[in-house]
Design a protein around this motif. Structure first.
Motif, PDB file in Angstrom:
ATOM      1  N   LEU A  91       6.489   6.739   6.453  1.00  0.00           N
ATOM      2  CA  LEU A  91       4.959   6.936   6.992  1.00  0.00           C
ATOM      3  C   LEU A  91       3.905   6.561   6.247  1.00  0.00           C
ATOM      4  O   LEU A  91       2.355   6.478   6.570  1.00  0.00           O
ATOM      5  CB  LEU A  91       5.210   8.589   7.121  1.00  0.00           C
ATOM      6  CG  LEU A  91       5.955   9.348   7.571  1.00  0.00           C
ATOM      7  CD1 LEU A  91       5.681  10.586   8.566  1.00  0.00           C
ATOM      8  CD2 LEU A  91       5.823   8.245   9.917  1.00  0.00           C
ATOM      9  N   ASP A  92       4.056   6.319   4.814  1.00  0.00           N
ATOM     10  CA  ASP A  92       2.343   6.064   4.162  1.00  0.00           C
ATOM     11  C   ASP A  92       2.515   4.966   2.800  1.00  0.00           C
ATOM     12  O   ASP A  92       2.828   4.842   2.013  1.00  0.00           O
ATOM     13  CB  ASP A  92       2.912   7.506   3.047  1.00  0.00           C
ATOM     14  CG  ASP A  92       3.290   7.030   1.984  1.00  0.00           C
ATOM     15  OD1 ASP A  92       5.258   7.171   1.813  1.00  0.00           O
ATOM     16  OD2 ASP A  92       2.846   7.640   0.974  1.00  0.00           O
ATOM     17  N   GLU A  93       4.162   4.208   3.398  1.00  0.00           N
ATOM     18  CA  GLU A  93       3.980   2.679   2.458  1.00  0.00           C
ATOM     19  C   GLU A  93       4.297   1.802   3.659  1.00  0.00           C
ATOM     20  O   GLU A  93       5.565   1.898   4.415  1.00  0.00           O
ATOM     21  CB  GLU A  93       4.880   2.834   1.467  1.00  0.00           C
ATOM     22  CG  GLU A  93       5.376   2.538   0.947  1.00  0.00           C
ATOM     23  CD  GLU A  93       7.251   2.691  -0.705  1.00  0.00           C
ATOM     24  OE1 GLU A  93       7.157   3.598   0.020  1.00  0.00           O
ATOM     25  OE2 GLU A  93       7.196   1.630  -0.738  1.00  0.00           O
ATOM     26  N   SER A 118      -0.077   1.082 -10.658  1.00  0.00           N
ATOM     27  CA  SER A 118      -2.027   1.039 -10.740  1.00  0.00           C
ATOM     28  C   SER A 118      -2.310   2.584 -10.651  1.00  0.00           C
ATOM     29  O   SER A 118      -2.657   3.239 -10.190  1.00  0.00           O
ATOM     30  CB  SER A 118      -1.848   0.585  -9.678  1.00  0.00           C
ATOM     31  OG  SER A 118      -1.468   0.722  -8.320  1.00  0.00           O
ATOM     32  N   LYS A 119      -0.611   3.509 -10.138  1.00  0.00           N
ATOM     33  CA  LYS A 119      -0.675   4.351  -9.647  1.00  0.00           C
ATOM     34  C   LYS A 119      -1.271   5.637 -10.305  1.00  0.00           C
ATOM     35  O   LYS A 119      -1.377   5.886 -12.053  1.00  0.00           O
ATOM     36  CB  LYS A 119       0.377   5.253  -8.907  1.00  0.00           C
ATOM     37  CG  LYS A 119       1.131   4.698  -7.446  1.00  0.00           C
ATOM     38  CD  LYS A 119       1.794   5.636  -7.377  1.00  0.00           C
ATOM     39  CE  LYS A 119       2.084   5.262  -4.906  1.00  0.00           C
ATOM     40  NZ  LYS A 119       0.914   5.856  -4.594  1.00  0.00           N
ATOM     41  N   PRO A 120      -2.292   6.997  -9.842  1.00  0.00           N
ATOM     42  CA  PRO A 120      -2.460   7.153  -8.588  1.00  0.00           C
ATOM     43  C   PRO A 120      -4.269   6.017  -8.325  1.00  0.00           C
ATOM     44  O   PRO A 120      -4.994   6.303  -9.253  1.00  0.00           O
ATOM     45  CB  PRO A 120      -2.936   8.404  -8.440  1.00  0.00           C
ATOM     46  CG  PRO A 120      -3.249   8.747 -10.087  1.00  0.00           C
ATOM     47  CD  PRO A 120      -2.446   8.028 -10.964  1.00  0.00           C
ATOM     48  N   VAL A 133       0.936  -1.290  -0.113  1.00  0.00           N
ATOM     49  CA  VAL A 133       0.180  -0.180   0.102  1.00  0.00           C
ATOM     50  C   VAL A 133       0.746   1.361   0.347  1.00  0.00           C
ATOM     51  O   VAL A 133       2.452   1.245   0.728  1.00  0.00           O
ATOM     52  CB  VAL A 133      -1.399  -0.007   1.704  1.00  0.00           C
ATOM     53  CG1 VAL A 133      -1.903   1.534   1.102  1.00  0.00           C
ATOM     54  CG2 VAL A 133      -1.704  -1.012   1.077  1.00  0.00           C
ATOM     55  N   ASP A 134       0.858   2.294  -0.601  1.00  0.00           N
ATOM     56  CA  ASP A 134       1.345   3.624  -0.933  1.00  0.00           C
ATOM     57  C   ASP A 134       0.605   4.792  -1.477  1.00  0.00           C
ATOM     58  O   ASP A 134      -0.296   4.493  -2.069  1.00  0.00           O
ATOM     59  CB  ASP A 134       2.152   3.062  -2.340  1.00  0.00           C
ATOM     60  CG  ASP A 134       3.476   4.157  -2.047  1.00  0.00           C
ATOM     61  OD1 ASP A 134       3.046   5.338  -1.045  1.00  0.00           O
ATOM     62  OD2 ASP A 134       3.922   4.972  -3.174  1.00  0.00           O
ATOM     63  N   MET A 135       0.507   5.871  -0.565  1.00  0.00           N
ATOM     64  CA  MET A 135      -0.006   6.612  -0.133  1.00  0.00           C
ATOM     65  C   MET A 135       0.033   7.311  -1.598  1.00  0.00           C
ATOM     66  O   MET A 135       1.244   7.523  -2.262  1.00  0.00           O
ATOM     67  CB  MET A 135      -0.422   7.635   0.887  1.00  0.00           C
ATOM     68  CG  MET A 135      -0.745   6.701   2.172  1.00  0.00           C
ATOM     69  SD  MET A 135      -3.010   6.737   2.164  1.00  0.00           S
ATOM     70  CE  MET A 135      -3.177   7.708   2.024  1.00  0.00           C
ATOM     71  N   ASP A 136      -0.673   8.495  -1.868  1.00  0.00           N
ATOM     72  CA  ASP A 136      -0.399   8.572  -3.931  1.00  0.00           C
ATOM     73  C   ASP A 136       0.031  10.159  -2.726  1.00  0.00           C
ATOM     74  O   ASP A 136      -0.754  11.396  -2.278  1.00  0.00           O
ATOM     75  CB  ASP A 136      -1.889   8.780  -3.966  1.00  0.00           C
ATOM     76  CG  ASP A 136      -2.586   7.694  -4.913  1.00  0.00           C
ATOM     77  OD1 ASP A 136      -1.177   6.892  -5.076  1.00  0.00           O
ATOM     78  OD2 ASP A 136      -3.348   7.246  -4.762  1.00  0.00           O
TER      79      ASP A 136
HETATM   80 MG   LIG Z   1       3.668   7.110  -1.406  1.00  0.00          MG
END
Ligand SMILES: [Mg+2]
Length: 391
Positions: free
Chosen positions: A105-107, A159-161, A11-14
């Motif tokens: 923090l985001d991954e 797949s981003k975003p 999981v990775d925040m955009d």
């Molecule tokens: Mg990210």
């Protein structure tokens, strides 16, 4: 029951920092937002997708970003706020599985193999994670699913975003083979150039290359690279990795000959190290700077912090001094690679470090749940990190 095949989710925040800024300040939505060090030697941390259209990228000097995107909104990072949102994101993960390996923090990687029967299929879990993150934070995440870490991470990148993509083991060769070798995990500029010299430009060509020829050119690395090129990766998701050190380094496309540029890069590496340490609830007391002169002469310089820390400012303070001392003793300083690492994690972060962010509490919970499930004996090295809690 599932077969031996694992189900790994990445999981990775955009555009995480920039998205948080746009969330908190709706007037910034749709604008190029660049979160960066704003001083003369600042470096871009994260930029919104609007800014990427101008060619702005993470790790780029802020001055260069300003030339590419003069009308962008330039903001200093607000670490406390990002940690607060990060805790919400990790709370979503904790609802799924204790098998969480936070990368920043985001991954994070999640091994959901054991959760499949209870939670109903890996894609349903992936969709649920995206929805829960959106409900709790108002932000989008990209989710990659695969039989291992490498394919899961690649899937989220592709797949981003706001994406969700699954790459199954049997689909891996077709997915991987047209991609440029620079996309392969562990391949940096130097390896990429070595492969280009062999006429290898795609992951498919790497997989098909004669192993003996590859080994002659790359040494022991060849076997690992070819396994990855076939979509194979045995690495486990490591929930509370009791690390010896957390490091970040960068190999320059062109050698760095100016101290201010070297310092800008060093700051960026310190930010990455601090972020990863905080994501794991660790604070270290030793800072090591790694300096490589072209072609392969590597020096390290080490110093202790006054007190264990996971603050980018503290780490940079010491790292910069080490860099400066080295620089001044060189007749013609020239760097091909610059890195920094934090080590000496012999106790938990000081409570006040996280007074404004629930991150440490979240990490405690994960660790406590793992201890409950597997017994404290499974966390021997991590156990040393807990000693302070008894005092
Ligand atoms: Mg990210």
């Amino acid at each position: 029951m599932p077969t031996a095949e694992r189900s790994i989710i990445h999981v990775d925040m955009d555009a995480f920092y920039a998205s948080v800024e746009q969330l908190d300040r709706p007037e910034l939505r749709g604008l190029p937002v660049i979160v960066a060090g704003l001083g003369r030697r600042g470096v871009v941390s994260t930029c919104s997708y609007e800014a990427r259209r101008y060619g702005v990228r993470s790790a780029m000097p802020t001055a260069q970003a300003r030339r590419l995107c003069p009308d962008g909104v330039y903001l200093s990072p607000r670490a406390d706020r990002y940690e607060e949102v990060s805790a919400e994101v990790f709370a979503v993960f904790e609802g799924i599985t204790p098998q969480i390996e936070g990368l920043s923090l985001d991954e994070a990687f999640l091994d959901v193999t054991a959760s499949l029967r209870l939670l109903g299929g890996v894609e349903a879990i992936g969709r649920g994670i995206k929805q829960d993150i959106r409900d709790r934070t108002g932000l989008t995440a990209s989710v990659g699913i695969g039989p291992n870490k490498w394919l899961a991470k690649l899937a989220s990148e592709l797949s981003k975003p706001d994406g969700l993509l699954r790459i199954r083991a049997d689909e891996a060769p077709a997915r991987l083979s047209p991609l440029p070798i620079g996309r392969l995990w562990t391949v940096g500029k130097v390896t990429e150039q070595a492969l280009h010299r062999l006429g290898i430009r795609t992951i498919g060509e790497l997989a098909a290359c004669d192993p003996a020829r590859l080994t002659r050119a790359l040494g022991r690395q060849a076997t690992l690279l070819q396994a990855l090129a076939r979509g194979e990766d045995e690495r486990a998701v490591e929930p509370v990795r009791a690390e010896q050190s957390i490091g970040a380094e960068h190999t320059f496309d062109e050698d760095v000959v100016r101290l201010d540029m070297a310092e800008a890069w060093l700051l960026r590496q310190c930010e990455r190290v601090a972020e990863r340490a905080r994501a794991r609830g660790l604070a270290g007391h030793t800072v090591t700077v790694k300096l490589r002169e072209p072609p392969f002469v590597t020096h390290t310089r080490q110093a202790r912090l006054g007190a264990p820390s996971a603050s980018a400012a503290d780490i940079y303070d010491v790292a910069r001094r080490l860099l400066n001392v080295w620089w001044q003793t060189q007749p013609t300083p020239r760097l091909r690679l610059l890195g920094v690492s934090l080590s000496g994690f012999d106790r938990r972060p000081q409570e006040d470090m996280f007074a404004s962010a629930p991150m440490a509490a979240a990490t405690d919970q994960v660790q406590d749940r793992i201890n409950l499930r597997f017994g404290t004996g499974s966390l021997v090295r991590a156990g040393s990190l807990r000693t302070r809690g008894r005092g």
